[in-house]
Design an enzyme around this catalytic site. Structure first.
Site, PDB file in Angstrom:
ATOM      1  N   GLU A 267       0.830  -1.211   0.000  1.00 14.43           N
ATOM      2  CA  GLU A 267       0.000   0.000   0.000  1.00 14.43           C
ATOM      3  C   GLU A 267       0.858   1.253   0.000  1.00 14.43           C
ATOM      4  O   GLU A 267       0.567   2.230  -0.708  1.00 14.43           O
ATOM      5  CB  GLU A 267      -0.928  -0.013   1.215  1.00 14.43           C
ATOM      6  CG  GLU A 267      -2.029  -1.053   1.132  1.00 14.43           C
ATOM      7  CD  GLU A 267      -2.768  -1.223   2.443  1.00 14.43           C
ATOM      8  OE1 GLU A 267      -3.970  -1.524   2.396  1.00 14.43           O
ATOM      9  OE2 GLU A 267      -2.156  -1.072   3.514  1.00 14.43           O
ATOM     10  N   GLN A 268       1.931   1.247   0.795  1.00 18.93           N
ATOM     11  CA  GLN A 268       2.814   2.411   0.837  1.00 18.93           C
ATOM     12  C   GLN A 268       3.488   2.634  -0.506  1.00 18.93           C
ATOM     13  O   GLN A 268       3.652   3.771  -0.955  1.00 18.93           O
ATOM     14  CB  GLN A 268       3.866   2.237   1.938  1.00 18.93           C
ATOM     15  CG  GLN A 268       4.753   3.470   2.165  1.00 18.93           C
ATOM     16  CD  GLN A 268       3.986   4.676   2.670  1.00 18.93           C
ATOM     17  OE1 GLN A 268       2.938   4.533   3.295  1.00 18.93           O
ATOM     18  NE2 GLN A 268       4.505   5.856   2.389  1.00 18.93           N
TER      19      GLN A 268
ATOM     20  N   ALA B 291       6.645   9.193   2.651  1.00 21.51           N
ATOM     21  CA  ALA B 291       7.846   8.398   2.940  1.00 21.51           C
ATOM     22  C   ALA B 291       7.990   7.262   1.928  1.00 21.51           C
ATOM     23  O   ALA B 291       7.002   6.729   1.413  1.00 21.51           O
ATOM     24  CB  ALA B 291       7.778   7.826   4.343  1.00 21.51           C
TER      25      ALA B 291
ATOM     26  N   SER C  10       8.182   4.280   6.191  1.00 18.85           N
ATOM     27  CA  SER C  10       7.002   5.031   6.618  1.00 18.85           C
ATOM     28  C   SER C  10       6.531   4.586   7.994  1.00 18.85           C
ATOM     29  O   SER C  10       6.401   3.382   8.262  1.00 18.85           O
ATOM     30  CB  SER C  10       5.860   4.840   5.620  1.00 18.85           C
ATOM     31  OG  SER C  10       4.650   5.379   6.126  1.00 18.85           O
TER      32      SER C  10
ATOM     33  N   HIS D 169       3.614   4.730   8.968  1.00 20.55           N
ATOM     34  CA  HIS D 169       2.309   4.083   8.814  1.00 20.55           C
ATOM     35  C   HIS D 169       2.429   2.562   8.754  1.00 20.55           C
ATOM     36  O   HIS D 169       1.477   1.852   9.058  1.00 20.55           O
ATOM     37  CB  HIS D 169       1.614   4.603   7.552  1.00 20.55           C
ATOM     38  CG  HIS D 169       1.016   5.954   7.729  1.00 20.55           C
ATOM     39  ND1 HIS D 169      -0.128   6.172   8.459  1.00 20.55           N
ATOM     40  CD2 HIS D 169       1.414   7.177   7.290  1.00 20.55           C
ATOM     41  CE1 HIS D 169      -0.423   7.466   8.452  1.00 20.55           C
ATOM     42  NE2 HIS D 169       0.501   8.095   7.762  1.00 20.55           N
TER      43      HIS D 169
ATOM     44  N   ASP E  64      -3.234   9.478  10.617  1.00 19.77           N
ATOM     45  CA  ASP E  64      -3.525  10.782  10.026  1.00 19.77           C
ATOM     46  C   ASP E  64      -4.981  11.109  10.307  1.00 19.77           C
ATOM     47  O   ASP E  64      -5.865  10.261  10.104  1.00 19.77           O
ATOM     48  CB  ASP E  64      -3.295  10.773   8.510  1.00 19.77           C
ATOM     49  CG  ASP E  64      -1.834  10.672   8.132  1.00 19.77           C
ATOM     50  OD1 ASP E  64      -0.977  10.870   9.013  1.00 19.77           O
ATOM     51  OD2 ASP E  64      -1.547  10.416   6.943  1.00 19.77           O
TER      52      ASP E  64
ATOM     53  N   GLU F  47       3.491  18.484   9.200  1.00 20.54           N
ATOM     54  CA  GLU F  47       2.261  17.713   8.976  1.00 20.54           C
ATOM     55  C   GLU F  47       1.391  17.787  10.235  1.00 20.54           C
ATOM     56  O   GLU F  47       1.476  16.921  11.111  1.00 20.54           O
ATOM     57  CB  GLU F  47       2.582  16.255   8.638  1.00 20.54           C
ATOM     58  CG  GLU F  47       3.280  16.066   7.295  1.00 20.54           C
ATOM     59  CD  GLU F  47       3.358  14.601   6.877  1.00 20.54           C
ATOM     60  OE1 GLU F  47       2.908  13.725   7.661  1.00 20.54           O
ATOM     61  OE2 GLU F  47       3.874  14.333   5.778  1.00 20.54           O
TER      62      GLU F  47
ATOM     63  N   TRP G 114      -1.483  17.013  10.762  1.00 17.52           N
ATOM     64  CA  TRP G 114      -2.475  15.939  10.814  1.00 17.52           C
ATOM     65  C   TRP G 114      -1.906  14.584  11.235  1.00 17.52           C
ATOM     66  O   TRP G 114      -2.652  13.646  11.470  1.00 17.52           O
ATOM     67  CB  TRP G 114      -3.109  15.775   9.429  1.00 17.52           C
ATOM     68  CG  TRP G 114      -2.073  15.489   8.349  1.00 17.52           C
ATOM     69  CD1 TRP G 114      -1.539  14.275   8.021  1.00 17.52           C
ATOM     70  CD2 TRP G 114      -1.428  16.446   7.517  1.00 17.52           C
ATOM     71  NE1 TRP G 114      -0.603  14.403   7.023  1.00 17.52           N
ATOM     72  CE2 TRP G 114      -0.520  15.742   6.678  1.00 17.52           C
ATOM     73  CE3 TRP G 114      -1.541  17.837   7.351  1.00 17.52           C
ATOM     74  CZ2 TRP G 114       0.279  16.364   5.727  1.00 17.52           C
ATOM     75  CZ3 TRP G 114      -0.739  18.461   6.402  1.00 17.52           C
ATOM     76  CH2 TRP G 114       0.151  17.722   5.607  1.00 17.52           C
ATOM     77  N   HIS G 115      -0.583  14.469  11.321  1.00 18.62           N
ATOM     78  CA  HIS G 115       0.060  13.169  11.535  1.00 18.62           C
ATOM     79  C   HIS G 115       0.480  13.010  13.000  1.00 18.62           C
ATOM     80  O   HIS G 115       1.306  13.761  13.501  1.00 18.62           O
ATOM     81  CB  HIS G 115       1.289  13.059  10.628  1.00 18.62           C
ATOM     82  CG  HIS G 115       2.010  11.747  10.731  1.00 18.62           C
ATOM     83  ND1 HIS G 115       1.868  10.732   9.810  1.00 18.62           N
ATOM     84  CD2 HIS G 115       2.881  11.273  11.647  1.00 18.62           C
ATOM     85  CE1 HIS G 115       2.628   9.707  10.155  1.00 18.62           C
ATOM     86  NE2 HIS G 115       3.252  10.012  11.281  1.00 18.62           N
TER      87      HIS G 115
END
Length: 254
Positions: A78-79, A100, A105, A107, A114, A164, A166-167
């Site tokens: 997915e990344q 990233a 990443s 995530h 996020d 960021e 939101w992160h």
């Protein structure tokens, strides 16, 4: 005193692992470790402890209808798709600032989320999460529940990622509160903790009727180390994803 063992394979595991452009992910969480959130973006997954702590914040400030989870855990596949799609649509410069590389990443750890203000149109890569209203209320509560705003303005040279708002990244309490008070990024915090070695002075502080003691243990990937800690003490170990393990000891004062 009681004895515990630390293993080199723990370097890449734990709430404090550093994942960035220089430090790639050593392992991803298994699906059984993840909890599901249903949002506008479908099913979003987070590590179970991260999910619980975020839910507690949402419950305390009652923001279920006002704040939307946008992106949580991502597999390497997915990344990769997000990274390549961003390069095609937004260009190399934008992607370098905000997305990233695969396996670099946060995530992919299941420790990052996020968030967006609930509006009609939400940007997946750069969601709107202002420094006012309910979003700011979440931001102020976050450190009390183990979260940090990972990429702050003015820290771009340290993180190599643009601001960021939101992160958010889960690092656990009391680390989140110390980082917030010291205005430290995760990179800076880990370097700070490295100064508190096992055989030297430890970092000791009191928060929420508990005494916390932290120290850093360098370890090789295939090494095993025996550590002695005081009786009647709780202990949590986290790798730093570099070359050591951070031990957090705590004891109740009441």
């Amino acid at each position: 005193m009681k004895e515990i063992f630390l293993y080199g394979e723990q370097i890449g595991k734990g709430n404090l692992i550093l994942v960035n452009g220089e430090h790639g992910l050593k392992s991803e969480p298994e699906r059984k470790e993840l909890e599901k959130i249903v949002s506008h973006y479908g099913e979003i997954f987070l590590k179970r402890q991260v999910f619980r702590m975020m839910f507690h914040i949402f419950q305390e400030i009652q923001c279920f209808d006002e704040i939307v989870p946008v992106s949580g855990y991502r597999s390497s596949k997915e990344q990769m798709a997000i990274y390549e799609n961003s390069k095609r649509e937004k260009g190399e410069e934008f992607t370098k600032k905000y997305v990233a590389r695969p396996n670099h990443s946060e995530h992919q750890t299941g420790l990052a989320i996020d968030l967006a203000k609930n509006t009609e149109n939400i940007d997946f890569l750069c969601p709107y999460f202002p420094r006012k209203g309910i979003c700011q209320k979440f931001r102020e509560k976050a450190p009390l529940y183990g979260f940090i705003e990972r990429y702050k303005r003015g820290k771009e040279e340290t993180t190599n990622i643009a601001e960021e708002p939101w992160h958010f990244r889960y690092v656990g309490y009391p680390h989140s509160e110390w980082m917030e008070k010291g205005n430290m990024t995760l990179e800076e915090y880990i370097e700070y903790l490295k100064t508190f070695k096992e055989e030297e002075q430890h970092l000791i502080t009191t928060c929420k009727d508990r005494e916390f003691e932290l120290f850093y243990v360098p370890i090789e990937e295939k090494e095993r180390k025996k550590i002695s800690i005081p009786d009647r003490t709780f202990c949590q170990a986290s790798g730093d994803n570099e070359g050591g393990i951070i031990l957090t000891l705590w004891r109740n004062l009441l």
